[in-house]
Design a protein around this motif. Structure first.
Motif, short mmCIF file in Angstrom:
data_model
loop_
_atom_site.label_atom_id
_atom_site.label_comp_id
_atom_site.label_asym_id
_atom_site.label_seq_id
_atom_site.Cartn_x
_atom_site.Cartn_y
_atom_site.Cartn_z
N LYS A 1 0.84 -1.20 0.00
CA LYS A 1 0.00 0.00 0.00
C LYS A 1 0.87 1.24 0.00
CE LYS A 1 -3.59 -2.28 -0.19
NZ LYS A 1 -4.15 -2.29 -1.52
N GLU B 1 0.41 6.32 3.18
CA GLU B 1 -0.68 6.91 3.96
C GLU B 1 -1.77 5.90 4.33
OE1 GLU B 1 -1.03 10.45 4.53
OE2 GLU B 1 1.01 10.70 3.78
N GLU B 2 -1.74 4.71 3.71
CA GLU B 2 -2.84 3.76 3.90
C GLU B 2 -2.72 2.99 5.22
OE1 GLU B 2 -4.86 1.78 0.80
OE2 GLU B 2 -3.48 2.60 -0.69
N ASN B 3 -3.87 2.66 5.80
CA ASN B 3 -3.96 1.91 7.04
C ASN B 3 -3.91 0.41 6.73
OD1 ASN B 3 -4.63 0.72 9.46
ND2 ASN B 3 -6.39 2.04 9.84
N LEU B 4 -2.91 -0.27 7.25
CA LEU B 4 -2.76 -1.70 6.98
C LEU B 4 -3.91 -2.53 7.54
CD1 LEU B 4 1.08 -2.16 7.63
CD2 LEU B 4 -0.11 -1.76 5.46
N ASP B 5 -4.51 -2.08 8.63
CA ASP B 5 -5.62 -2.83 9.24
C ASP B 5 -6.78 -3.04 8.26
OD1 ASP B 5 -4.22 -2.95 11.63
OD2 ASP B 5 -5.18 -1.15 12.43
N ASP B 6 -6.93 -2.14 7.29
CA ASP B 6 -8.01 -2.24 6.32
C ASP B 6 -7.84 -3.40 5.35
OD1 ASP B 6 -9.05 0.03 7.51
OD2 ASP B 6 -8.30 1.39 5.95
N TRP B 7 -6.67 -4.04 5.31
CA TRP B 7 -6.36 -5.05 4.31
C TRP B 7 -6.13 -6.44 4.90
CZ3 TRP B 7 -7.48 -3.48 -0.35
CH2 TRP B 7 -7.57 -2.10 -0.55
N ASN C 1 3.18 -0.74 4.04
CA ASN C 1 3.02 0.55 3.39
C ASN C 1 4.37 1.26 3.36
OD1 ASN C 1 3.34 1.47 6.01
ND2 ASN C 1 1.25 2.25 6.21
N THR D 1 5.38 0.90 7.86
CA THR D 1 5.18 -0.24 8.76
C THR D 1 5.02 -1.50 7.92
OG1 THR D 1 4.03 1.18 10.35
CG2 THR D 1 3.71 -1.19 10.60
N GLU E 1 6.35 -7.35 13.36
CA GLU E 1 6.12 -5.99 12.87
C GLU E 1 7.44 -5.23 12.89
OE1 GLU E 1 3.56 -2.02 14.05
OE2 GLU E 1 2.68 -3.98 14.44
N SER F 1 9.28 -1.26 11.58
CA SER F 1 9.22 0.06 10.95
C SER F 1 10.30 0.13 9.88
CB SER F 1 9.47 1.15 11.99
OG SER F 1 8.47 1.11 12.97
#
Length: 176
Positions: free
Chosen positions: A76, A79-85, A112, A115, A129, A131
């Motif tokens: 992604k 700016e995208e939120n990984l939780d959405d995927w 993204n 992260t 996880e 960074s």
């Protein structure tokens, strides 16, 4: 300015730059050959669950070891939120594992660039996880991702099942 062994965070923006300047370099550093990395254009689109509906979808990469997809990667923009995927990636792994002995797809990775998270295919909580700045030799977060996703981390999956005399086994063909 945040740096890693793959460059500067400031070079990342949209999905294409994260793929080119981060993920492609990460896959090479993990030890994958070009023949083991399937980009989005060469991956089968599968029907996956999306809430109460279903849709066709495919990830950005499918990574193979011993001719079987072992993990997928969804990339992604920064700016995208990984939780959405998480749900989409999990559903794709489920679809790939259906009908294959031993559930060969073990993980999915969401990134993204800022992260990066690694998940077991059947769990929505990340097992690792990191960074962007963690991707340097000697960093524990990167070492954990390497232990999970490097080609030598995967054991062979069963390809045959013993057949009793007079039995027939029907198998679905792989989607990849």
């Amino acid at each position: 300015m945040t740096k890693s062994k793959f460059g500067r965070l400031s070079d990342l923006g949209n999905e294409a730059t994260v793929e080119q300047f981060f993920v492609s370099r990460l896959l090479k550093d993990l030890g994958y050959k070009d023949s083991q990395i399937k980009p989005k254009a060469s991956i089968a689109e599968l029907k996956i669950a999306r809430g109460r509906k279903s849709e066709k979808w495919r990830p950005d990469y499918a990574i193979s070891v011993a001719a079987k997809v072992r993990w997928i990667c969804e990339v992604k923009g920064i700016e995208e939120n990984l939780d959405d995927w998480v749900g989409q990636s999990q559903s794709y792994c489920l679809a790939l594992n259906s009908g294959q002995p031993g559930n060969p797809v073990e993980f999915f990775m969401l990134t993204n660039g800022v992260t990066t998270r690694v998940y077991r295919w059947d769990d929505s909580s990340p097992v690792a996880e990191a960074s962007f700045g963690d991707f340097v030799d000697g960093n524990q977060a990167y070492a954990t991702i390497r232990e999970l996703l490097a080609p030598n981390a995967f054991k062979p999956t069963p390809t045959t099942t013993p057949i009793a005399r007079g039995e027939h086994i029907l198998r679905r063909r792989s989607v990849t």
